[in-house]
Structures are given as C-alpha cells and as structure tokens.
Design a protein around this motif. Structure first.
Motif, PDB file in Angstrom:
ATOM      1  N   UNK A  95       0.849  -1.191   0.000  1.00 44.52           N
ATOM      2  CA  UNK A  95       0.000   0.000   0.000  1.00 44.52           C
ATOM      3  C   UNK A  95       0.882   1.237   0.000  1.00 44.52           C
ATOM      4  N   UNK A  96       1.827   1.277   0.919  1.00 44.64           N
ATOM      5  CA  UNK A  96       2.810   2.353   0.983  1.00 44.64           C
ATOM      6  C   UNK A  96       3.937   1.906   1.896  1.00 44.64           C
ATOM      7  N   UNK A  97       5.037   2.635   1.861  1.00 46.51           N
ATOM      8  CA  UNK A  97       6.150   2.311   2.737  1.00 46.51           C
ATOM      9  C   UNK A  97       5.937   3.017   4.073  1.00 46.51           C
ATOM     10  N   UNK A  98       5.756   2.263   5.152  1.00 43.47           N
ATOM     11  CA  UNK A  98       5.453   2.899   6.439  1.00 43.47           C
ATOM     12  C   UNK A  98       6.681   3.568   7.042  1.00 43.47           C
ATOM     13  N   UNK A  99       6.462   4.711   7.673  1.00 41.36           N
ATOM     14  CA  UNK A  99       7.527   5.383   8.395  1.00 41.36           C
ATOM     15  C   UNK A  99       7.568   4.924   9.835  1.00 41.36           C
ATOM     16  N   UNK A 100       8.600   5.322  10.542  1.00 37.40           N
ATOM     17  CA  UNK A 100       8.736   4.911  11.935  1.00 37.40           C
ATOM     18  C   UNK A 100       7.560   5.405  12.768  1.00 37.40           C
ATOM     19  N   UNK A 101       7.002   6.560  12.421  1.00 40.46           N
ATOM     20  CA  UNK A 101       5.855   7.086  13.150  1.00 40.46           C
ATOM     21  C   UNK A 101       4.617   6.220  12.996  1.00 40.46           C
ATOM     22  N   UNK A 102       4.423   5.663  11.787  1.00 39.84           N
ATOM     23  CA  UNK A 102       3.272   4.785  11.553  1.00 39.84           C
ATOM     24  C   UNK A 102       3.324   3.562  12.461  1.00 39.84           C
ATOM     25  N   UNK A 103       4.485   2.940  12.528  1.00 42.09           N
ATOM     26  CA  UNK A 103       4.627   1.712  13.307  1.00 42.09           C
ATOM     27  C   UNK A 103       4.616   2.016  14.806  1.00 42.09           C
ATOM     28  N   UNK A 104       5.233   3.120  15.192  1.00 43.60           N
ATOM     29  CA  UNK A 104       5.223   3.506  16.610  1.00 43.60           C
ATOM     30  C   UNK A 104       3.801   3.726  17.097  1.00 43.60           C
ATOM     31  N   UNK A 105       2.964   4.357  16.258  1.00 41.87           N
ATOM     32  CA  UNK A 105       1.575   4.623  16.638  1.00 41.87           C
ATOM     33  C   UNK A 105       0.812   3.321  16.876  1.00 41.87           C
ATOM     34  N   UNK A 106       1.061   2.302  16.031  1.00 42.51           N
ATOM     35  CA  UNK A 106       0.403   0.998  16.205  1.00 42.51           C
ATOM     36  C   UNK A 106       0.790   0.375  17.540  1.00 42.51           C
ATOM     37  N   UNK A 107       2.056   0.569  17.937  1.00 41.17           N
ATOM     38  CA  UNK A 107       2.553  -0.032  19.171  1.00 41.17           C
ATOM     39  C   UNK A 107       2.267   0.834  20.395  1.00 41.17           C
ATOM     40  N   UNK A 108       1.596   1.981  20.172  1.00 42.30           N
ATOM     41  CA  UNK A 108       1.215   2.838  21.289  1.00 42.30           C
ATOM     42  C   UNK A 108       2.360   3.582  21.929  1.00 42.30           C
ATOM     43  N   UNK A 109       3.333   3.977  21.128  1.00 43.11           N
ATOM     44  CA  UNK A 109       4.461   4.733  21.662  1.00 43.11           C
ATOM     45  C   UNK A 109       4.851   5.840  20.695  1.00 43.11           C
ATOM     46  N   UNK A 110       5.689   6.754  21.138  1.00 40.15           N
ATOM     47  CA  UNK A 110       6.157   7.828  20.268  1.00 40.15           C
ATOM     48  C   UNK A 110       7.294   7.328  19.389  1.00 40.15           C
ATOM     49  N   UNK A 111       7.547   8.062  18.305  1.00 42.32           N
ATOM     50  CA  UNK A 111       8.646   7.693  17.406  1.00 42.32           C
ATOM     51  C   UNK A 111       9.973   7.705  18.144  1.00 42.32           C
ATOM     52  N   UNK A 112      10.158   8.712  19.009  1.00 44.38           N
ATOM     53  CA  UNK A 112      11.442   8.828  19.717  1.00 44.38           C
ATOM     54  C   UNK A 112      11.642   7.656  20.680  1.00 44.38           C
ATOM     55  N   UNK A 113      10.551   7.204  21.320  1.00 46.72           N
ATOM     56  CA  UNK A 113      10.662   6.061  22.234  1.00 46.72           C
ATOM     57  C   UNK A 113      11.033   4.798  21.472  1.00 46.72           C
ATOM     58  N   UNK A 114      10.383   4.581  20.333  1.00 51.61           N
ATOM     59  CA  UNK A 114      10.687   3.403  19.528  1.00 51.61           C
ATOM     60  C   UNK A 114      12.130   3.443  19.034  1.00 51.61           C
ATOM     61  N   UNK A 115      12.567   4.589  18.536  1.00 50.31           N
ATOM     62  CA  UNK A 115      13.934   4.692  18.037  1.00 50.31           C
ATOM     63  C   UNK A 115      14.955   4.504  19.154  1.00 50.31           C
ATOM     64  N   UNK A 116      14.620   4.969  20.353  1.00 44.67           N
ATOM     65  CA  UNK A 116      15.528   4.775  21.486  1.00 44.67           C
ATOM     66  C   UNK A 116      15.652   3.299  21.833  1.00 44.67           C
ATOM     67  N   UNK A 117      14.521   2.582  21.812  1.00 43.13           N
ATOM     68  CA  UNK A 117      14.561   1.150  22.107  1.00 43.13           C
ATOM     69  C   UNK A 117      15.395   0.400  21.070  1.00 43.13           C
ATOM     70  N   UNK A 118      15.244   0.788  19.804  1.00 40.88           N
ATOM     71  CA  UNK A 118      16.027   0.134  18.753  1.00 40.88           C
ATOM     72  C   UNK A 118      17.515   0.441  18.903  1.00 40.88           C
ATOM     73  N   UNK A 119      17.830   1.664  19.292  1.00 39.83           N
ATOM     74  CA  UNK A 119      19.245   2.036  19.482  1.00 39.83           C
ATOM     75  C   UNK A 119      19.868   1.198  20.586  1.00 39.83           C
ATOM     76  N   UNK A 120      19.075   0.911  21.625  1.00 41.29           N
ATOM     77  CA  UNK A 120      19.594   0.121  22.753  1.00 41.29           C
ATOM     78  C   UNK A 120      19.978  -1.292  22.341  1.00 41.29           C
ATOM     79  N   UNK A 121      19.324  -1.837  21.310  1.00 39.97           N
ATOM     80  CA  UNK A 121      19.666  -3.195  20.862  1.00 39.97           C
ATOM     81  C   UNK A 121      20.510  -3.189  19.591  1.00 39.97           C
TER      82      UNK A 121
END
Length: 347
Positions: A256-282
C-alpha cells in the motif's frame, strides 16, 4: 550449525498453561487416561490448573502427541483447536477479544505472542488483497509438533470466527508436516482446502475483513491485560521480539505504501522517539528492519514464478523495477531474473 555471532539459548522455551485449558476433560472424553498422558509428557496435572503457570514448550507439544497416541485419535490436536475459544487462551486471548476490531486483535496477539509462548513466530505475509497468518515453533529441538500446529491454527481461526461468525472459513490452510491419514477431517474442520509439507503453518484470509468490529470490545479490560502482557514480555527480555513485531507490521503495510517509523510507533502505542531509542539500545535502526522486511517478502514473492517482477517491486514499496533490482542484487548477489532461472532449474 550456528552462524558467527549467533547465540542459541539452551533455556527451554515456555508456554502459558492456559493453552492446555480443557485438555484433561478432552482426553477423558476420547476414552484416554489423562493420568497416563500427563505422566508420559512429564507434566503434573496440577500444572495446567492455573492459566498463568508456565509449561516447558517441548513437554507441552509432547502432551498432545501422547494424547493422540493414547486415545487412538490421530487428529486430537485438530479437534482440540477447533473447539478452543479465544478467551481460554488466557491473557493473550482476552487481549484479542477486548480489542476494537479484528485487525487490532491480530496486531495485539502478534505484539504480545512472545509473552505467551517462546521460541515461536506469529506473523503475517501480505499478498495483494490476501494475507497469510503464519505460525511456527522455531526451536529445532522440538521435532514432534504436528498436534501443536493443528490445534494452534484452529485456535487462531476462532479469533476470526469471534468477529465474523462461526461459519467463517479461511481461503486455504497450510501445514509444515507431511500429509497424515484421514486428512479429509482437516478440510472439514477448517472448511477450506488444506495442503501439507509446506514451509510453515499458515492460513489465508482477505485483507478487507480486518476492519470488522469485535463483538465485545472493552478498553478498560484491554488496558489491564496489556499491562500484564507488556510486563511479562519485557521481563522475558528477548530483544529480537520487538524486531520481529516491527518487521511483521512493516510487511503488513508494504504494497500500500512504505510505512515510516511514526506509523509503526503509533500501532505499538508509543512515540517515534521512544521506539527509536529502544532500537538504538539493541543496536539496530528502523531502516535496518525495513530492509529486512523487504528482503523476506522479496524472497517469498520471487518463488511465485507467475508474479511479474514489476508487481513484486510494487508490493515491496518500490516505485520502479530498477530500484527493486538494485536492492535484490545487494541482498542475494544476483539479479531477480537470474534468481528466477535458478529456482526454475531446481524444479
């Protein structure tokens, strides 16, 4: 053999005892001895009395294999899954039934499945207007798992039937194990064509049903259950869990389209910055996971020789075939055309 840098955990994977809810009664209804079956599987009958108890996943699978042998019912798991209602799955079942829509229910099951069962995958593979729900135990130490596969797909089908009615049926069902005797029962229970010896356990459904409302949405109950599941998932602490969830969510969007980090973060109920921080940690980035999702889907689509390369490119979110071809060469070291020639030669 493990790849360089790969670590295989030798801790036995677990599954919540709620997944065995009602098995004692069913063994007895089928004329078997529940005491003998549990003894053979090295599980205490009292262990399944509390839904939040943990069972060794290998012993859980063996429990149903032994039940099939002891009762003389080769389709024990198939029948058990067919009658198993989502809420009997415990926390993850309630997370599904209290969700607002079927799509939300499935996303919640996917997001928190690691809190329910270890060393297993639960995800989705889109193919245009069709989506495949895929399930598989990934621990290679668990060899006998036919009964688990059949009961699990039956359980998942019943999540759909909660929203769509008891007569809903998938478009097609696939199992990784070989075709058993009496396989006509499988088509009857799923009311769909069934194939065996496939690469995973899966069933297909139409994408447009995902917006169907669940009959008993309960935001308050879901908030309580989600807190429990999130704390359990986080406690288990496998960093690959969030990577798998993100990869599967990205695959649902591609085409349908290429999802951005904000799209996926919203599905998981978190902000983009929180998701990116979690990914940086791993030690991974969102773009790493996006590339991985595209590569997985590309290899899946490319094995369908009837699917034009331009369609493959579009389904992966590429606007031009040339961009897909460059990416595919980076992933595999060969062009899409050469890959297809090699696949055709294998056949």
């Amino acid at each position: 053999m493990l790849e360089a840098g790969e670590v295989r955990s030798f801790t036995p994977p677990k599954v919540l005892a709620s997944a065995a809810n009602g098995v004692i009664d069913m063994i007895r209804r089928k004329g078997g001895s529940a005491e003998a079956v549990f003894a053979s599987a090295a599980i205490r009958m009292s262990d399944v009395g509390c839904p939040t108890n943990e069972l060794n996943l290998h012993q859980y699978c063996n429990l149903f294999e032994q039940a099939a042998r002891q009762t003389g019912n080769d389709n024990f798991g198939l029948e058990f899954g067919a009658q198993f209602q989502p809420r009997e799955l415990g926390p993850i079942g309630y997370a599904a039934t209290s969700s607002p829509t079927l799509g939300a229910a499935l996303r919640n099951v996917e997001a928190y499945f690691p809190a329910h069962q270890g060393e297993s995958t639960f995800g989705f593979i889109p193919e245009g207007d069709i989506v495949w729900l895929s399930y598989q135990i990934t621990d290679p130490r668990i060899v006998d798992r036919r009964q688990d596969a059949e009961l699990s797909l039956g359980m998942f089908c019943n999540i759909f039937r909660t929203a769509l009615g008891k007569n809903w049926a998938p478009l097609e069902v696939r199992f990784e194990h070989a075709k058993p005797e009496g396989d006509s029962d499988h088509s009857r229970y799923f009311n769909a064509p069934v194939q065996f010896s496939r690469r995973t356990n899966a069933f297909a459904f139409r994408r447009d049903i995902l917006s169907t409302k669940m009959p008993e949405p309960d935001p308050y109950l879901f908030a309580i259950i989600e807190a429990l599941l999130r704390s359990r998932r986080d406690f288990m602490g496998d960093p690959q869990d969030i990577v798998s969830v993100l990869r599967n969510q990205i695959k649902m969007y591609l085409g349908e389209r290429t999802p951005g980090v904000g799209d996926i973060a919203a599905i998981l109920g978190m902000s983009s910055s929180t998701l990116q921080r979690q990914l940086k940690e791993i030690g991974v980035t969102y773009n790493d996971i996006l590339r991985s999702a595209r590569e997985e889907l590309a290899l899946h689509y490319m094995k369908n020789a009837d699917m034009p390369l331009t369609d493959v490119a579009l389904c992966l979110g590429y606007s031009e075939l040339s961009a897909f071809s460059r990416a595919f060469r980076n992933w595999t070291g060969m062009s899409p055309h050469r890959f297809r020639r090699i696949e055709a030669f294998k056949k």
